[in-house]
Design a protein around this motif. Structure first.
Motif: not given
Length: 232
Positions: A118, A122-123, A126, A130, A140, A142-144
């Motif tokens: 992560v 990220d927030s 999130d 995670a 887990w 992230t899409p990025e």
């Protein structure tokens, strides 16, 4: 009676450790996680070596179920994938929380068995999600980061053994040394490298020499560029 209940609740909470060299970031991460029901941060420190030293002195009942790990340290060495592999083998789940400054290092950590990655951008929600996913054994990412890890469309798809052979050989090892490290025969290691070359050629990126392989492996984030030592 109330003290007994408090002790029981503390024992039932999932134990976490945080490794982060920036003090304010470490304190905020601990604050966020400690505020979550069912979670308890049992140790926080600057480096992975410090965590390993602490774990060597603590009873098994106090060891963390999950480690939240920053990869890069400003005033010391980066986190070692070999150490992470040992922690994972000992039953500690590892979640990388990092600024993603080194994609090759993230790749190495994924190969070491971390449960997820992560980003620091990220927030907070999130990050907590995670952590809970890691505690439950779910991956887990992230899409990025998934996009970064995938690289461009012209990056050939290599098997795990082909990728390992490429990295070892492009790092400077001989073919015999690559075979020894992979635990295979020399001919098998050569087949892996021949497949790598064929896949790169098929992607329109022909490679012929070890220097070519090194260049393309760095381009695809499979290994970091070698930085020459600075003069004293």
């Amino acid at each position: 009676m109330s003290g007994g209940r408090a002790g029981s609740e503390s024992e039932n909470r999932r134990r976490l450790a945080v490794v982060e060299d920036h003090r304010l970031q470490r304190m905020r991460t601990v604050e966020i996680l400690s505020a979550q029901p069912g979670l308890r941060v049992v140790h926080a420190c600057e480096t992975l070596d410090q965590l390993v030293a602490w774990m060597g002195a603590v009873a098994d009942a106090g060891r963390p179920h999950l480690l939240v790990l920053d990869l890069l340290v400003d005033r010391g060495p980066e986190a070692d994938p070999a150490v992470v592999t040992r922690l994972v083998e000992e039953g500690v789940r590892v979640l990388v929380l990092s600024a993603m400054g080194s994609v090759p290092l993230v790749r190495a950590m994924l190969r070491a068995g971390v449960t997820g990655v992560v980003g620091k951008r990220d927030s907070e929600e999130d990050i907590v999600a995670a952590v809970r996913a890691g505690l439950e054994g779910r991956e887990w990412i992230t899409p990025e980061l998934a996009g970064v890890m995938a690289g461009d469309a012209r990056r050939p798809r290599l098997s795990d053994q082909e990728e390992r052979a490429l990295v070892l050989y492009a790092s400077g090892l001989t073919l015999d040394a690559v075979a020894l490290d992979l635990g295979v025969k020399r001919d098998t290691a050569k087949k892996y490298l021949d497949r790598v070359k064929a896949k790169y050629a098929g992607a329109g990126r022909p490679v012929h020499t070890k220097i070519d392989l090194n260049r393309e492996a760095i381009r695809d984030g499979l290994m970091a560029p070698r930085v020459p030592p600075t003069a004293p």
